[in-house]
Design a protein around this motif. Structure first.
Motif, PDB file in Angstrom:
ATOM      1  N   LYS A 257       0.796  -1.309  -0.076  1.00 48.13           N
ATOM      2  CA  LYS A 257       0.138   0.004   0.054  1.00 48.13           C
ATOM      3  C   LYS A 257       0.884   1.370   0.067  1.00 48.13           C
ATOM      4  O   LYS A 257       2.051   1.228   0.260  1.00 48.13           O
ATOM      5  N   PHE A 258       0.331   2.342  -0.262  1.00 52.80           N
ATOM      6  CA  PHE A 258       0.931   3.568  -0.410  1.00 52.80           C
ATOM      7  C   PHE A 258       1.633   3.818   0.930  1.00 52.80           C
ATOM      8  O   PHE A 258       2.505   4.729   1.151  1.00 52.80           O
ATOM      9  N   ASP A 259       0.881   3.773   1.910  1.00 52.32           N
ATOM     10  CA  ASP A 259       1.463   4.005   3.139  1.00 52.32           C
ATOM     11  C   ASP A 259       2.706   3.391   3.780  1.00 52.32           C
ATOM     12  O   ASP A 259       3.559   3.501   4.729  1.00 52.32           O
ATOM     13  N   GLN A 260       2.839   2.162   2.850  1.00 53.09           N
ATOM     14  CA  GLN A 260       4.376   1.566   2.765  1.00 53.09           C
ATOM     15  C   GLN A 260       5.192   1.899   1.884  1.00 53.09           C
ATOM     16  O   GLN A 260       6.611   1.593   1.982  1.00 53.09           O
ATOM     17  N   ALA A 261       5.096   2.701   1.032  1.00 53.90           N
ATOM     18  CA  ALA A 261       5.801   3.089  -0.011  1.00 53.90           C
ATOM     19  C   ALA A 261       6.069   4.731  -0.453  1.00 53.90           C
ATOM     20  O   ALA A 261       6.742   5.176  -1.164  1.00 53.90           O
ATOM     21  N   LEU A 262       5.281   5.426   0.708  1.00 59.56           N
ATOM     22  CA  LEU A 262       5.517   6.843   0.841  1.00 59.56           C
ATOM     23  C   LEU A 262       5.869   7.388   2.226  1.00 59.56           C
ATOM     24  O   LEU A 262       5.313   6.799   3.202  1.00 59.56           O
ATOM     25  N   ARG A 263       6.589   8.384   2.202  1.00 63.18           N
ATOM     26  CA  ARG A 263       6.565   9.162   3.433  1.00 63.18           C
ATOM     27  C   ARG A 263       6.032  10.479   3.006  1.00 63.18           C
ATOM     28  O   ARG A 263       6.720  11.178   2.183  1.00 63.18           O
TER      29      ARG A 263
ATOM     30  N   ASP B  65       1.637  25.937   0.864  1.00 65.80           N
ATOM     31  CA  ASP B  65       1.876  25.168   2.274  1.00 65.80           C
ATOM     32  C   ASP B  65       1.783  23.638   1.954  1.00 65.80           C
ATOM     33  O   ASP B  65       1.232  23.017   2.927  1.00 65.80           O
ATOM     34  N   ALA B  66       2.450  23.319   0.755  1.00 63.13           N
ATOM     35  CA  ALA B  66       2.218  21.794   0.619  1.00 63.13           C
ATOM     36  C   ALA B  66       3.569  21.197   1.335  1.00 63.13           C
ATOM     37  O   ALA B  66       4.617  21.848   1.463  1.00 63.13           O
ATOM     38  N   GLN B  67       3.327  20.039   1.507  1.00 65.25           N
ATOM     39  CA  GLN B  67       4.388  19.080   1.934  1.00 65.25           C
ATOM     40  C   GLN B  67       5.069  18.106   0.791  1.00 65.25           C
ATOM     41  O   GLN B  67       4.398  17.541   0.175  1.00 65.25           O
ATOM     42  N   PRO B  68       6.458  18.102   0.698  1.00 66.24           N
ATOM     43  CA  PRO B  68       7.152  17.256  -0.266  1.00 66.24           C
ATOM     44  C   PRO B  68       6.802  15.635   0.271  1.00 66.24           C
ATOM     45  O   PRO B  68       6.288  15.447   1.167  1.00 66.24           O
ATOM     46  N   VAL B  69       6.853  14.744  -0.630  1.00 64.90           N
ATOM     47  CA  VAL B  69       6.693  13.432  -0.239  1.00 64.90           C
ATOM     48  C   VAL B  69       8.120  12.494  -0.696  1.00 64.90           C
ATOM     49  O   VAL B  69       8.506  12.886  -1.711  1.00 64.90           O
ATOM     50  N   GLU B  70       8.156  11.477  -0.093  1.00 65.38           N
ATOM     51  CA  GLU B  70       9.160  10.737  -0.365  1.00 65.38           C
ATOM     52  C   GLU B  70       8.383   9.122  -0.882  1.00 65.38           C
ATOM     53  O   GLU B  70       8.067   8.742  -0.193  1.00 65.38           O
ATOM     54  N   VAL B  71       9.010   8.906  -2.237  1.00 62.11           N
ATOM     55  CA  VAL B  71       8.588   7.595  -2.752  1.00 62.11           C
ATOM     56  C   VAL B  71       9.864   6.426  -2.516  1.00 62.11           C
ATOM     57  O   VAL B  71      10.907   6.735  -2.566  1.00 62.11           O
ATOM     58  N   LEU B  72       9.367   5.286  -1.751  1.00 54.13           N
ATOM     59  CA  LEU B  72      10.317   4.288  -1.374  1.00 54.13           C
ATOM     60  C   LEU B  72      10.358   2.997  -2.213  1.00 54.13           C
ATOM     61  O   LEU B  72       9.102   2.717  -2.731  1.00 54.13           O
TER      62      LEU B  72
END
Length: 268
Positions: free
Chosen positions: A38-44, A59-66
């Motif tokens: 799921k994306f909650d395992q592949a994103l921060r 005021d957006a937050q960056p995301v990390e794809v893992l």
């Protein structure tokens, strides 16, 4: 001038990674993930204070794809991959028609470094019939080429022609901001670039590049194997213990039919 947006993938500060596992207006909740993930395992999701050039405006937050050893999509055992696809980008939508400018920013994660002996695709447009990528942002050791410095970001045009459009060192600790002006009517591409909070500047002229075939934009990590033969989606070497990521920000696309291109953040 405020350009008309085609899609906006800048992530509001109240979203968490698990929100991407349900239908949302930002990215597909289905693709692209390893089987059973799921994306909650592949994103921060990362703090707003660390946002890229165009994140701070909203005021957006960056995301990390893992990616990990389990990031095997659709039986492609030669690849490790996880990518975000804009929710409205179904392959035949207006994001790949007319004249559009695609924005995105990429940054390294020092705690989850890439293995630069491999080739990585970080951002690309895949045609609707899956026959080509009309452009690709790559890093690492490019297959079939003599890569002088794998720690480089390289923008290639349509992979059927293999033209290098622009390259720049992949510097630690800073966002690398890109805008690609894509003229789908004339099949041309122009690259704009900056680092950190500097305004974008044109780094190429208007270049011929086959953009036909529409398709979907991908943002994330597609790690290719080494030592593969033939269909490298199915073979080649991937080391065990993968824990890698790429930080993304400032993802949006605007309509540039009348020449509108956003070059600087409002708060710059």
């Amino acid at each position: 001038m405020n350009c008309t947006l085609q899609f906006d993938g800048r992530v509001p500060s109240d979203l968490v990674a698990a929100d991407f596992d349900s239908p949302n207006k930002f990215f597909s909740e289905k693709f692209v993930l390893g089987q059973g993930l799921k994306f909650d395992q592949a994103l921060r999701v990362l703090p707003v204070a660390g946002g890229s050039l165009f994140d701070i405006d909203v005021d957006a937050q960056p995301v990390e794809v893992l990616i990990s050893d389990n990031s095997i999509f659709n039986g492609q055992v030669g690849f490790r991959r996880a990518e975000l696809i804009p929710a409205s980008n179904d392959g035949t939508d207006p994001s790949t028609q007319g004249v559009k400018t695609l924005h995105f920013s990429v940054k390294k994660d020092a705690e989850r470094p890439l293995n630069l002996s491999h080739e990585y695709q970080l951002v690309f447009l895949e045609s609707n019939d899956f026959s080509t990528n009309q452009f690709v942002l790559k890093t690492g050791t490019i297959l079939g080429q003599n890569t002088a410095d794998p720690d480089t970001l390289q923008v290639f045009g349509n992979v059927n022609q293999g033209q290098l459009l622009f390259s720049t060192p992949f510097v630690d600790g800073v966002f690398h901001n890109f805008a690609l002006k894509l003229d789908f009517d004339q099949s041309t591409t122009q690259v704009f670039f900056s680092a950190g909070e500097d305004p974008l500047k044109a780094v190429t002229g208007v270049l011929e590049n086959d953009l036909s075939g529409q398709g979907q934009f991908h943002f994330g990590v597609l790690k290719k194997p080494v030592g593969g033969q033939g269909d490298i989606t199915k073979n080649g070497f991937q080391e065990a213990g993968i824990n890698e990521g790429i930080i993304l920000g400032g993802i949006f696309e605007e309509d540039s039919a009348v020449g509108c291109i956003t070059l600087a953040g409002k708060k710059a």
